[in-house]
Design an enzyme around this catalytic site. Structure first.
Site, PDB file in Angstrom:
ATOM      1  N   GLU A  87       0.725  23.026   5.666  1.00 16.09           N
ATOM      2  CA  GLU A  87       0.168  21.664   5.713  1.00 16.09           C
ATOM      3  C   GLU A  87       0.523  20.935   7.004  1.00 16.09           C
ATOM      4  OE1 GLU A  87       0.348  19.421   2.061  1.00 16.09           O
ATOM      5  OE2 GLU A  87       0.220  17.518   3.137  1.00 16.09           O
ATOM      6  N   LYS A 142       4.781  14.845  -5.299  1.00 11.92           N
ATOM      7  CA  LYS A 142       4.184  15.978  -4.558  1.00 11.92           C
ATOM      8  C   LYS A 142       4.562  15.864  -3.085  1.00 11.92           C
ATOM      9  CE  LYS A 142       0.822  18.281  -2.219  1.00 11.92           C
ATOM     10  NZ  LYS A 142       0.534  18.243  -0.782  1.00 11.92           N
ATOM     11  N   ASP A 193      13.221  30.444  -4.284  1.00  7.66           N
ATOM     12  CA  ASP A 193      12.144  30.451  -5.269  1.00  7.66           C
ATOM     13  C   ASP A 193      11.509  29.056  -5.340  1.00  7.66           C
ATOM     14  OD1 ASP A 193      10.672  30.396  -7.625  1.00  7.66           O
ATOM     15  OD2 ASP A 193      12.101  31.593  -8.765  1.00  7.66           O
ATOM     16  N   HIS A 240      -3.351  12.759  10.330  1.00  9.90           N
ATOM     17  CA  HIS A 240      -3.876  13.983   9.733  1.00  9.90           C
ATOM     18  C   HIS A 240      -5.081  14.484  10.517  1.00  9.90           C
ATOM     19  CE1 HIS A 240      -1.966  15.514   6.290  1.00  9.90           C
ATOM     20  NE2 HIS A 240      -2.022  14.427   5.570  1.00  9.90           N
TER      21      HIS A 240
END
Ligand code: MEV
Length: 418
Positions: A80, A257, A273, A371
Protein backbone atom coordinates in the site's frame (compact mmCIF):
# COMPACT_ATOMS: atom_id res chain seq x y z
CA UNK A 1 21.82 3.68 15.13
CA UNK A 2 20.28 6.92 13.98
CA UNK A 3 16.77 6.97 12.55
CA UNK A 4 16.46 10.68 11.73
CA UNK A 5 17.66 10.75 8.14
CA UNK A 6 16.39 13.89 6.38
CA UNK A 7 15.90 13.38 2.64
CA UNK A 8 15.97 9.58 2.94
CA UNK A 9 12.99 9.38 0.62
CA UNK A 10 14.83 11.29 -2.09
CA UNK A 11 17.61 8.69 -2.37
CA UNK A 12 17.54 5.78 -4.80
CA UNK A 13 16.56 2.37 -3.42
CA UNK A 14 20.20 1.33 -3.76
CA UNK A 15 21.45 4.33 -1.80
CA UNK A 16 18.86 3.78 0.92
CA UNK A 17 19.88 0.13 1.26
CA UNK A 18 23.54 1.11 1.53
CA UNK A 19 22.72 3.63 4.26
CA UNK A 20 20.48 1.25 6.21
CA UNK A 21 23.06 -1.53 5.78
CA UNK A 22 25.73 0.70 7.33
CA UNK A 23 23.47 1.82 10.18
CA UNK A 24 22.38 -1.75 11.00
CA UNK A 25 25.81 -3.25 10.27
CA UNK A 26 24.35 -5.74 7.81
CA UNK A 27 26.69 -8.26 6.21
CA UNK A 28 27.27 -8.18 2.43
CA UNK A 29 25.14 -11.30 2.11
CA UNK A 30 22.25 -9.70 4.06
CA UNK A 31 22.44 -6.54 1.94
CA UNK A 32 22.47 -8.64 -1.22
CA UNK A 33 19.44 -10.61 -0.06
CA UNK A 34 17.51 -7.42 0.70
CA UNK A 35 18.31 -5.90 -2.67
CA UNK A 36 17.96 -9.09 -4.72
CA UNK A 37 16.29 -12.47 -4.45
CA UNK A 38 15.07 -12.46 -0.87
CA UNK A 39 13.69 -15.95 -0.65
CA UNK A 40 14.75 -18.65 -3.08
CA UNK A 41 12.23 -21.17 -4.38
CA UNK A 42 14.21 -23.93 -2.62
CA UNK A 43 13.78 -22.11 0.70
CA UNK A 44 10.11 -21.45 0.02
CA UNK A 45 9.65 -25.16 -0.80
CA UNK A 46 10.76 -26.01 2.73
CA UNK A 47 8.32 -23.52 4.28
CA UNK A 48 4.93 -24.46 2.83
CA UNK A 49 3.38 -27.10 0.57
CA UNK A 50 2.96 -27.30 -3.21
CA UNK A 51 5.34 -24.38 -3.82
CA UNK A 52 5.54 -23.02 -7.35
CA UNK A 53 7.38 -19.75 -6.66
CA UNK A 54 7.50 -16.68 -4.44
CA UNK A 55 5.70 -13.33 -4.55
CA UNK A 56 7.55 -10.11 -3.86
CA UNK A 57 6.11 -7.28 -1.75
CA UNK A 58 7.82 -3.88 -1.49
CA UNK A 59 9.96 -3.48 1.62
CA UNK A 60 10.39 0.09 2.86
CA UNK A 61 12.07 1.53 5.93
CA UNK A 62 10.29 4.07 8.12
CA UNK A 63 12.59 6.70 9.61
CA UNK A 64 12.45 9.03 12.63
CA UNK A 65 11.27 6.51 15.22
CA UNK A 66 12.46 7.26 18.74
CA UNK A 67 11.14 4.58 21.08
CA UNK A 68 11.93 4.64 24.79
CA UNK A 69 14.84 6.92 23.92
CA UNK A 70 16.27 4.55 21.29
CA UNK A 71 16.42 5.40 17.59
CA UNK A 72 14.91 2.67 15.39
CA UNK A 73 14.78 2.21 11.66
CA UNK A 74 11.59 0.27 11.01
CA UNK A 75 11.28 -2.12 8.04
CA UNK A 76 7.75 -2.33 6.66
CA UNK A 77 6.54 -4.79 4.02
CA UNK A 78 3.40 -3.58 2.30
CA UNK A 79 1.81 -3.18 -1.11
CA UNK A 80 0.00 0.00 0.00
CA UNK A 81 1.36 3.42 -0.98
CA UNK A 82 1.68 6.14 1.69
CA UNK A 83 1.99 3.78 4.66
CA UNK A 84 5.76 4.11 5.13
CA UNK A 85 5.71 7.86 4.48
CA UNK A 86 2.82 8.37 6.92
CA UNK A 87 4.57 6.45 9.70
CA UNK A 88 7.83 8.31 9.16
CA UNK A 89 6.07 11.70 9.24
CA UNK A 90 4.17 10.91 12.42
CA UNK A 91 7.38 9.62 14.04
CA UNK A 92 9.15 12.85 13.06
CA UNK A 93 6.43 14.90 14.78
CA UNK A 94 6.39 12.62 17.85
CA UNK A 95 10.18 12.76 18.35
CA UNK A 96 10.09 16.53 18.86
CA UNK A 97 8.48 15.90 22.27
CA UNK A 98 10.41 12.78 23.21
CA UNK A 99 9.13 10.13 20.79
CA UNK A 100 7.18 7.06 21.84
CA UNK A 101 7.08 5.67 25.35
CA UNK A 102 6.27 1.97 25.27
CA UNK A 103 5.54 -0.68 27.86
CA UNK A 104 5.19 -4.37 27.14
CA UNK A 105 3.71 -7.03 29.41
CA UNK A 106 5.22 -10.48 29.94
CA UNK A 107 4.97 -12.67 26.79
CA UNK A 108 2.14 -14.84 28.13
CA UNK A 109 -0.14 -16.64 25.68
CA UNK A 110 -3.30 -18.61 26.38
CA UNK A 111 -3.79 -22.25 25.40
CA UNK A 112 -7.46 -23.23 25.46
CA UNK A 113 -8.68 -26.69 26.39
CA UNK A 114 -12.37 -27.28 25.69
CA UNK A 115 -14.04 -29.77 28.03
CA UNK A 116 -17.49 -31.01 27.00
CA UNK A 117 -19.94 -33.60 28.35
CA UNK A 118 -19.52 -32.56 31.98
CA UNK A 119 -22.29 -33.37 34.43
CA UNK A 120 -21.28 -30.88 37.14
CA UNK A 121 -19.44 -27.88 35.68
CA UNK A 122 -18.77 -26.26 39.07
CA UNK A 123 -17.16 -29.42 40.44
CA UNK A 124 -15.14 -29.91 37.25
CA UNK A 125 -13.79 -26.36 37.45
CA UNK A 126 -12.91 -26.83 41.14
CA UNK A 127 -11.08 -30.09 40.37
CA UNK A 128 -8.99 -28.41 37.66
CA UNK A 129 -8.07 -25.44 39.83
CA UNK A 130 -7.17 -27.72 42.77
CA UNK A 131 -4.72 -29.59 40.53
CA UNK A 132 -3.11 -26.59 38.90
CA UNK A 133 0.43 -27.54 39.78
CA UNK A 134 0.12 -31.08 38.36
CA UNK A 135 -1.32 -29.78 35.10
CA UNK A 136 1.43 -27.16 34.86
CA UNK A 137 4.07 -29.84 35.52
CA UNK A 138 2.78 -32.03 32.67
CA UNK A 139 2.67 -29.02 30.35
CA UNK A 140 6.20 -27.96 31.21
CA UNK A 141 7.61 -31.45 30.64
CA UNK A 142 6.88 -30.80 26.94
CA UNK A 143 9.32 -27.91 26.61
CA UNK A 144 12.31 -28.03 28.98
CA UNK A 145 14.22 -25.51 26.83
CA UNK A 146 11.50 -22.88 27.21
CA UNK A 147 11.42 -23.56 30.95
CA UNK A 148 15.21 -23.24 31.13
CA UNK A 149 14.95 -19.75 29.64
CA UNK A 150 12.40 -18.68 32.25
CA UNK A 151 9.29 -19.43 30.22
CA UNK A 152 6.74 -22.25 30.30
CA UNK A 153 3.29 -22.81 31.74
CA UNK A 154 2.76 -20.49 34.71
CA UNK A 155 -0.89 -20.60 35.63
CA UNK A 156 -4.30 -22.08 34.93
CA UNK A 157 -7.65 -20.34 34.57
CA UNK A 158 -11.01 -22.10 34.20
CA UNK A 159 -14.35 -20.74 33.02
CA UNK A 160 -17.74 -22.32 32.54
CA UNK A 161 -19.50 -21.06 29.43
CA UNK A 162 -22.97 -21.56 28.01
CA UNK A 163 -22.96 -22.64 24.38
CA UNK A 164 -25.28 -23.95 21.66
CA UNK A 165 -24.14 -27.42 22.70
CA UNK A 166 -24.73 -26.87 26.41
CA UNK A 167 -22.31 -26.01 29.23
CA UNK A 168 -18.59 -26.35 28.65
CA UNK A 169 -15.59 -25.94 30.88
CA UNK A 170 -12.86 -23.92 29.20
CA UNK A 171 -9.46 -24.32 30.75
CA UNK A 172 -6.79 -21.74 29.99
CA UNK A 173 -3.15 -22.70 30.21
CA UNK A 174 -1.12 -19.50 30.62
CA UNK A 175 2.25 -19.98 28.98
CA UNK A 176 5.17 -17.56 29.06
CA UNK A 177 6.57 -17.94 25.54
CA UNK A 178 9.67 -15.73 26.00
CA UNK A 179 10.98 -14.89 22.51
CA UNK A 180 8.77 -17.30 20.58
CA UNK A 181 5.34 -16.43 19.21
CA UNK A 182 4.46 -19.60 21.02
CA UNK A 183 1.78 -21.35 18.97
CA UNK A 184 3.77 -24.59 18.76
CA UNK A 185 4.76 -24.65 22.41
CA UNK A 186 1.28 -23.75 23.63
CA UNK A 187 -0.54 -26.22 21.37
CA UNK A 188 1.82 -29.04 22.38
CA UNK A 189 1.31 -28.24 26.07
CA UNK A 190 -2.48 -28.02 25.69
CA UNK A 191 -2.55 -31.41 23.96
CA UNK A 192 -0.34 -32.97 26.63
CA UNK A 193 -2.44 -31.62 29.51
CA UNK A 194 -5.75 -32.74 28.00
CA UNK A 195 -5.83 -36.38 29.26
CA UNK A 196 -5.23 -35.27 32.84
CA UNK A 197 -7.98 -32.68 32.53
CA UNK A 198 -10.37 -35.32 31.18
CA UNK A 199 -9.55 -37.52 34.14
CA UNK A 200 -10.04 -34.70 36.65
CA UNK A 201 -13.34 -33.51 35.17
CA UNK A 202 -14.88 -36.71 33.88
CA UNK A 203 -15.57 -34.76 30.69
CA UNK A 204 -14.33 -35.12 27.13
CA UNK A 205 -11.77 -32.75 25.69
CA UNK A 206 -12.22 -31.64 22.08
CA UNK A 207 -10.22 -28.53 21.09
CA UNK A 208 -6.69 -27.86 22.39
CA UNK A 209 -5.39 -24.71 20.75
CA UNK A 210 -3.79 -21.31 21.35
CA UNK A 211 -6.06 -18.25 21.59
CA UNK A 212 -5.21 -15.27 19.42
CA UNK A 213 -6.92 -12.98 21.91
CA UNK A 214 -3.60 -12.49 23.69
CA UNK A 215 -4.88 -10.28 26.51
CA UNK A 216 -1.90 -11.10 28.71
CA UNK A 217 0.65 -10.22 26.05
CA UNK A 218 0.03 -6.61 25.11
CA UNK A 219 2.10 -3.54 24.31
CA UNK A 220 1.21 0.05 25.08
CA UNK A 221 2.63 3.16 23.48
CA UNK A 222 2.10 6.83 24.10
CA UNK A 223 3.32 9.95 22.28
CA UNK A 224 2.73 13.70 22.39
CA UNK A 225 2.14 15.75 19.26
CA UNK A 226 2.77 19.42 19.85
CA UNK A 227 -0.06 21.83 19.01
CA UNK A 228 2.59 24.23 17.74
CA UNK A 229 3.68 21.68 15.14
CA UNK A 230 0.30 20.46 13.98
CA UNK A 231 -1.84 23.51 14.81
CA UNK A 232 -4.85 23.74 17.14
CA UNK A 233 -7.25 22.88 14.33
CA UNK A 234 -5.55 19.54 13.76
CA UNK A 235 -5.65 18.83 17.51
CA UNK A 236 -9.43 19.29 17.41
CA UNK A 237 -9.62 17.38 14.14
CA UNK A 238 -7.87 14.32 15.55
CA UNK A 239 -9.98 14.44 18.72
CA UNK A 240 -13.13 14.60 16.59
CA UNK A 241 -11.92 11.71 14.44
CA UNK A 242 -11.23 9.63 17.54
CA UNK A 243 -14.65 10.47 19.01
CA UNK A 244 -16.26 9.44 15.70
CA UNK A 245 -14.53 6.03 15.77
CA UNK A 246 -15.35 5.52 19.45
CA UNK A 247 -19.07 5.93 18.73
CA UNK A 248 -19.48 4.37 15.30
CA UNK A 249 -18.46 0.83 14.34
CA UNK A 250 -18.42 1.66 10.60
CA UNK A 251 -15.75 4.28 11.19
CA UNK A 252 -14.04 2.24 13.91
CA UNK A 253 -13.35 -0.65 11.51
CA UNK A 254 -11.48 1.74 9.18
CA UNK A 255 -9.74 3.50 12.08
CA UNK A 256 -8.37 0.17 13.31
CA UNK A 257 -7.61 -0.98 9.75
CA UNK A 258 -5.36 2.05 9.39
CA UNK A 259 -3.51 1.08 12.58
CA UNK A 260 -2.97 -2.40 11.17
CA UNK A 261 -1.56 -0.92 7.94
CA UNK A 262 1.50 -0.11 10.00
CA UNK A 263 1.47 -3.00 12.46
CA UNK A 264 0.96 -5.75 9.86
CA UNK A 265 3.66 -4.27 7.62
CA UNK A 266 6.23 -4.70 10.40
CA UNK A 267 4.82 -8.11 11.33
CA UNK A 268 5.20 -9.25 7.72
CA UNK A 269 8.67 -7.76 7.35
CA UNK A 270 9.83 -9.74 10.37
CA UNK A 271 8.30 -13.00 9.11
CA UNK A 272 5.67 -13.11 11.82
CA UNK A 273 2.07 -14.27 11.55
CA UNK A 274 0.02 -11.34 10.24
CA UNK A 275 -3.29 -13.18 10.69
CA UNK A 276 -2.60 -13.91 14.36
CA UNK A 277 -1.87 -10.25 14.98
CA UNK A 278 -4.89 -9.04 12.98
CA UNK A 279 -7.25 -11.47 14.73
CA UNK A 280 -5.83 -10.53 18.12
CA UNK A 281 -6.04 -6.79 17.48
CA UNK A 282 -9.63 -6.74 16.27
CA UNK A 283 -10.88 -9.10 18.98
CA UNK A 284 -9.01 -7.07 21.60
CA UNK A 285 -10.74 -3.97 20.20
CA UNK A 286 -14.04 -5.66 20.99
CA UNK A 287 -12.91 -6.94 24.39
CA UNK A 288 -14.50 -7.16 26.89
CA UNK A 289 -17.47 -5.83 24.94
CA UNK A 290 -18.25 -3.43 22.10
CA UNK A 291 -15.87 -2.79 19.19
CA UNK A 292 -13.69 0.23 20.06
CA UNK A 293 -10.67 2.07 18.61
CA UNK A 294 -7.33 0.57 19.62
CA UNK A 295 -6.01 4.11 20.11
CA UNK A 296 -7.15 6.93 22.41
CA UNK A 297 -6.47 10.66 22.21
CA UNK A 298 -6.75 13.54 24.64
CA UNK A 299 -5.41 17.04 25.18
CA UNK A 300 -2.83 17.59 27.92
CA UNK A 301 -2.56 20.60 30.27
CA UNK A 302 -0.77 22.72 27.69
CA UNK A 303 -3.10 21.83 24.84
CA UNK A 304 -0.83 19.34 23.07
CA UNK A 305 -2.35 16.17 21.64
CA UNK A 306 -1.56 12.92 23.45
CA UNK A 307 -2.12 9.62 21.69
CA UNK A 308 -2.05 6.14 23.22
CA UNK A 309 -2.53 2.59 21.99
CA UNK A 310 -2.73 -0.88 23.48
CA UNK A 311 -2.86 -4.07 21.44
CA UNK A 312 -1.88 -7.74 21.73
CA UNK A 313 1.58 -8.46 20.35
CA UNK A 314 1.92 -12.19 19.77
CA UNK A 315 5.15 -12.05 17.80
CA UNK A 316 8.40 -13.96 18.10
CA UNK A 317 12.01 -13.83 17.06
CA UNK A 318 12.76 -17.53 17.26
CA UNK A 319 11.02 -20.27 15.32
CA UNK A 320 8.70 -19.80 12.38
CA UNK A 321 9.56 -17.82 9.27
CA UNK A 322 11.44 -15.22 11.32
CA UNK A 323 14.19 -17.72 11.91
CA UNK A 324 14.48 -19.00 8.33
CA UNK A 325 13.47 -16.25 5.91
CA UNK A 326 16.66 -14.37 5.00
CA UNK A 327 14.87 -11.04 4.53
CA UNK A 328 12.95 -11.38 7.79
CA UNK A 329 16.24 -12.09 9.59
CA UNK A 330 17.80 -8.98 8.05
CA UNK A 331 14.74 -6.93 9.05
CA UNK A 332 15.07 -8.05 12.66
CA UNK A 333 18.69 -6.92 12.50
CA UNK A 334 17.69 -3.52 11.07
CA UNK A 335 15.22 -3.10 13.93
CA UNK A 336 17.99 -3.96 16.35
CA UNK A 337 15.64 -5.90 18.65
CA UNK A 338 16.94 -8.67 20.88
CA UNK A 339 13.63 -9.82 22.38
CA UNK A 340 10.10 -10.46 21.16
CA UNK A 341 8.87 -7.92 23.72
CA UNK A 342 11.02 -5.20 22.17
CA UNK A 343 9.47 -6.03 18.82
CA UNK A 344 6.02 -5.85 20.43
CA UNK A 345 6.79 -2.35 21.72
CA UNK A 346 7.80 -1.25 18.23
CA UNK A 347 4.54 -2.61 16.82
CA UNK A 348 2.58 -0.48 19.28
CA UNK A 349 4.60 2.64 18.41
CA UNK A 350 4.12 2.05 14.68
CA UNK A 351 0.38 1.43 15.13
CA UNK A 352 0.01 4.72 16.98
CA UNK A 353 2.13 6.60 14.44
CA UNK A 354 0.12 5.19 11.55
CA UNK A 355 -3.18 6.06 13.17
CA UNK A 356 -2.12 9.58 14.12
CA UNK A 357 -0.89 10.18 10.56
CA UNK A 358 -4.20 8.99 9.09
CA UNK A 359 -6.36 11.04 11.45
CA UNK A 360 -4.17 14.12 11.00
CA UNK A 361 -4.41 13.88 7.21
CA UNK A 362 -8.10 12.93 7.15
CA UNK A 363 -9.13 15.78 9.43
CA UNK A 364 -7.11 18.38 7.50
CA UNK A 365 -6.33 18.17 3.77
CA UNK A 366 -7.66 14.61 3.28
CA UNK A 367 -5.58 11.67 2.12
CA UNK A 368 -6.33 11.66 -1.57
CA UNK A 369 -3.79 14.27 -2.66
CA UNK A 370 -0.86 12.27 -1.26
CA UNK A 371 -2.37 8.96 -2.36
CA UNK A 372 -2.97 10.25 -5.86
CA UNK A 373 0.61 11.41 -6.27
CA UNK A 374 1.83 7.87 -5.58
CA UNK A 375 -1.00 6.24 -7.48
CA UNK A 376 -0.15 8.43 -10.48
CA UNK A 377 3.39 7.00 -10.54
CA UNK A 378 1.99 3.46 -10.59
CA UNK A 379 -0.37 4.39 -13.42
CA UNK A 380 2.52 5.97 -15.35
CA UNK A 381 4.52 2.75 -14.99
CA UNK A 382 1.50 0.68 -16.04
CA UNK A 383 1.15 2.89 -19.13
CA UNK A 384 4.68 1.86 -20.07
CA UNK A 385 6.55 5.05 -19.12
CA UNK A 386 10.32 4.51 -19.03
CA UNK A 387 12.05 5.44 -15.74
CA UNK A 388 13.07 8.89 -16.97
CA UNK A 389 9.47 9.80 -17.87
CA UNK A 390 7.59 8.30 -14.90
CA UNK A 391 7.71 11.46 -12.77
CA UNK A 392 6.75 13.71 -15.68
CA UNK A 393 3.72 11.61 -16.62
CA UNK A 394 2.68 11.26 -12.97
CA UNK A 395 2.99 14.99 -12.37
CA UNK A 396 0.77 15.81 -15.32
CA UNK A 397 -1.83 13.21 -14.29
CA UNK A 398 -1.91 14.70 -10.78
CA UNK A 399 -2.06 18.30 -12.07
CA UNK A 400 -4.97 17.43 -14.34
CA UNK A 401 -6.60 15.41 -11.53
CA UNK A 402 -7.12 12.62 -14.08
CA UNK A 403 -5.16 9.73 -12.65
CA UNK A 404 -6.28 7.22 -15.30
CA UNK A 405 -4.48 4.70 -17.47
CA UNK A 406 -5.95 5.98 -20.77
CA UNK A 407 -4.83 9.54 -20.00
CA UNK A 408 -1.39 8.31 -18.93
CA UNK A 409 -1.00 6.59 -22.31
CA UNK A 410 -1.99 9.79 -24.13
CA UNK A 411 0.46 11.91 -22.12
CA UNK A 412 3.22 9.42 -22.76
CA UNK A 413 2.46 9.50 -26.46
CA UNK A 414 2.61 13.32 -26.45
CA UNK A 415 5.90 13.34 -24.52
CA UNK A 416 7.40 10.83 -26.91
CA UNK A 417 6.39 12.95 -29.91
CA UNK A 418 8.08 15.96 -28.30
C1 MEV B 1 -6.35 3.29 4.36
O1 MEV B 1 -5.68 2.08 4.08
C2 MEV B 1 -6.36 3.56 5.84
C3 MEV B 1 -7.23 4.75 6.28
O2 MEV B 1 -8.52 4.61 5.72
C4 MEV B 1 -7.26 4.71 7.79
C5 MEV B 1 -8.28 5.65 8.42
O3 MEV B 1 -9.28 6.01 7.75
O4 MEV B 1 -8.09 5.99 9.59
C6 MEV B 1 -6.67 6.04 5.78
Amino acid sequence: MKSRIPGFYKLSAEERLKLVGEEAELSDEETERLGGTGLTVEQADRMIENVIGTIEVPLGVATNFLINGVDRLVPMATEEPSVVAASSNAARLARRLGGFTVEVSEPVMIGQIQVCNISDAGAAKKAVLEHKSEIIRVANEQDPVLVKFGGGAKDIEARVIDTLQGEMLIVHLLVDCRDAMGANAVNTMAEAAAPMIEELTGGRVFLRIISNLAVHRTARAEAIFSKDDIGPDAVEGVLNAYAFAASDPYRCATHNKGIMNGVSAVVLATGNDTRAIEAGAHTFAAYPEGYKPLTRYWKNDVGDLVGAIELPVAVGLIGGATAVHPVAKACVKILGVKTASELGGILAAVGLAQNFAALYALSTEGIQRGHMRLHARNIAVMAGAPTELVDKVAQQLADEKKVRLDRAREILEELRKD
